[in-house]
Design an enzyme around this catalytic site. Structure first.
Site, mmCIF file in Angstrom:
data_model
loop_
_atom_site.group_PDB
_atom_site.id
_atom_site.type_symbol
_atom_site.label_atom_id
_atom_site.label_comp_id
_atom_site.label_asym_id
_atom_site.label_seq_id
_atom_site.Cartn_x
_atom_site.Cartn_y
_atom_site.Cartn_z
ATOM 1 N N HIS A 1 38.026 12.260 -30.450
ATOM 2 C CA HIS A 1 39.133 12.362 -29.506
ATOM 3 C C HIS A 1 38.875 13.444 -28.458
ATOM 4 C CE1 HIS A 1 40.857 10.516 -33.203
ATOM 5 N NE2 HIS A 1 41.401 9.715 -32.301
ATOM 6 N N SER B 1 43.677 4.955 -31.138
ATOM 7 C CA SER B 1 44.120 6.301 -30.779
ATOM 8 C C SER B 1 43.492 6.794 -29.480
ATOM 9 C CB SER B 1 43.815 7.286 -31.910
ATOM 10 O OG SER B 1 42.432 7.283 -32.228
ATOM 11 N N ASP C 1 36.440 17.242 -34.879
ATOM 12 C CA ASP C 1 36.739 15.896 -34.390
ATOM 13 C C ASP C 1 35.960 15.681 -33.094
ATOM 14 O OD1 ASP C 1 37.780 13.591 -33.268
ATOM 15 O OD2 ASP C 1 39.874 14.110 -33.637
#
Length: 464
Positions: free
Chosen positions: A443, A186, A440
């Site tokens: 990311h 990702s 998070d």
């Protein structure tokens, strides 16, 4: 960078002086006199061999872990540089890289990965979040309520040069009729989305571009019709090798495993790419060991005690990296195509790493880390060392461009998506009461840090 070679002051003169001194003090000892004569003869016969041996030992002692390439500066807080290439190294590839614009005779080199962040509200961000419809909702921080936008307004400034301005039209022209492919997890998908947002600014007519994702989300393709149907693509393969986490939509598997020798499983979909940008790191970091499948997936179910074994994470990672290089050898014309590898992306899970209050993480962090030598506890130097040893050894024949974004990204604790993203599941009342518990810190918001990764990619593509 080569380690400095230590010099030796051992000469035949010093050997003679030593012998004379011992002889005077041991005038009445035949044994000591014989020892002195032996040392004198040894210095004459093997002095140069001893000097070379000591020099090699000094090189090994002063060798460091690979973090920053082509730089004479010591800007990395003492991060180690690579050891000497191992025995059996392949001959280094020599040639003019595809897409290169700089003069072959250009002597000056600049380490674009060594530098500092500079505030640049005039030119950054390079696009607006709401102006790029191709950003995954996992990365649209402003749309998900982030109250600040300062993280978008930074420019990377190398110490000894200036990055060329990102020119979307030039890159699209270079990719006319060609295929640029991002392969990985990702984080690779985030770099892909950033590249698409940067390029689509040069294609204002929406009818001249298209965006397609396969039903299984394994492959995503952006097509620039005005440029000979040039494509920029993303392919989900978090380990590069075949694994039990290959489902691009459902891959939250803690008991991860890869199959040995399976690079072709995903690699068949990469053939024909003119520029490939690989990344793989974070998915390997589940502990000190990793599971390798030596047979088929049926073998793993029928006789796991024979087909599955544990190896160190570094050994498993090195296996995948070598297989990736072999795929490049077998499937890419290195005179006309280019291969890149994006280094490990840091997380900011432990605020005590940068002097913060223990128990916190990237949540609510709006300033970057200013210590130029900072290195967080999440950065596994042993993995970086594996890459360096392979590229200096049996991978030296592959002209891979290593995008060393790790150190520059280490400073950016302010740039993560934190809680400002589409959540996979609705946070509980307890989580909402303590937002850092579901922040998070892996990311990155777009626009943001990963645009700089692509500015570096652009720089190394045309000015390697």
């Amino acid at each position: 960078m080569k380690a400095p070679v230590s010099s030796s002051s051992t000469t035949s003169t010093s050997g003679a002086a030593l012998c004379s001194s011992i002889a005077k003090k041991a005038r009445f000892s035949p044994l000591l006199l014989a020892l002195a004569l032996f040392l004198l003869c040894f210095s004459f016969l093997y002095g140069e061999d001893l000097k070379e041996l000591l020099g090699r030992q000094a090189q090994v002692a002063s060798s460091h872990l690979f973090v920053n390439t082509n730089s004479s500066r010591n800007n990395n807080g003492g991060h180690e540089q690579p050891a000497a290439p191992p025995a059996g190294s392949r001959k280094k590839w020599k040639g003019r890289p595809a897409f290169a614009l700089n003069d072959e005779d250009e002597d000056e080199e600049c380490d674009v990965f060594s530098g500092t962040w500079a505030r640049d509200s005039a030119a950054h961000p390079l696009y607006r979040e709401e102006g790029c419809p191709y950003i995954h909702p996992q990365l649209t921080c402003q749309a998900h309520g982030r109250p600040d936008a300062a993280y978008q307004r930074w420019r990377w400034q190398p110490h000894d040069c200036t990055l060329p301005a990102f020119d979307a039209a030039r890159l699209l022209e270079a990719l006319r009729g060609k295929r640029m492919l991002f392969v990985g997890d990702s984080l690779g998908r985030g770099q892909f989305a950033s590249m698409v947002c940067l390029l689509q600014a040069a294609i204002p007519d929406p009818r001249a571009r298209s965006f397609w994702m396969s039903p299984d989300q394994q492959r995503t393709v952006f097509t620039a019709r005005e440029y000979g149907n040039a494509t920029v693509e993303f392919y989900w393969a978090p380990f590069l090798l075949e694994s039990n986490a290959d489902n691009a939509a459902v891959h939250r598997i803690s008991d991860r495993m890869v199959r040995r020798g399976s690079i072709g499983y995903h690699g068949r979909h990469w053939r024909g790419a003119d520029v490939v940008v690989f990344n793989t790191y974070l998915w390997w970091c589940t502990g000190l060991r990793f599971r390798i499948l030596d047979g088929s997936w049926e073998d793993a179910r029928a006789r796991p005690e024979e087909a599955v074994r544990w190896v160190s994470t570094e050994e498993a990672y090195g296996m995948a990296f070598r297989d990736m290089l072999q795929w490049v050898r077998d499937n890419m014309d290195l005179n006309t195509t280019r291969v890149f590898f994006t280094s490990m992306s840091p997380t900011h899970q432990k605020s005590q790493d940068w002097g913060g209050e223990p128990g916190n993480n990237c949540y609510n962090e709006t300033a970057m880390i200013e210590d130029e030598g900072y290195w967080g506890s999440d950065g596994r130097r042993s993995v970086m060392r594996v890459i360096r040893e392979i590229l200096d050894g049996d991978g030296a024949d592959v002209p891979l461009t290593f995008l060393n974004v790790t150190q520059m990204s280490m400073y950016r604790k302010d740039a993560h998506t934190s809680i400002y993203k589409r959540q996979w599941s609705e946070p509980t009342a307890e989580q909402r009461a303590d937002p850092k518990t579901y922040a998070d810190c892996v990311h990155w918001c777009l626009p943001g840090l990963q645009d700089t990764w692509n500015e570096l990619l652009y720089s190394k593509l045309f000015y390697p």
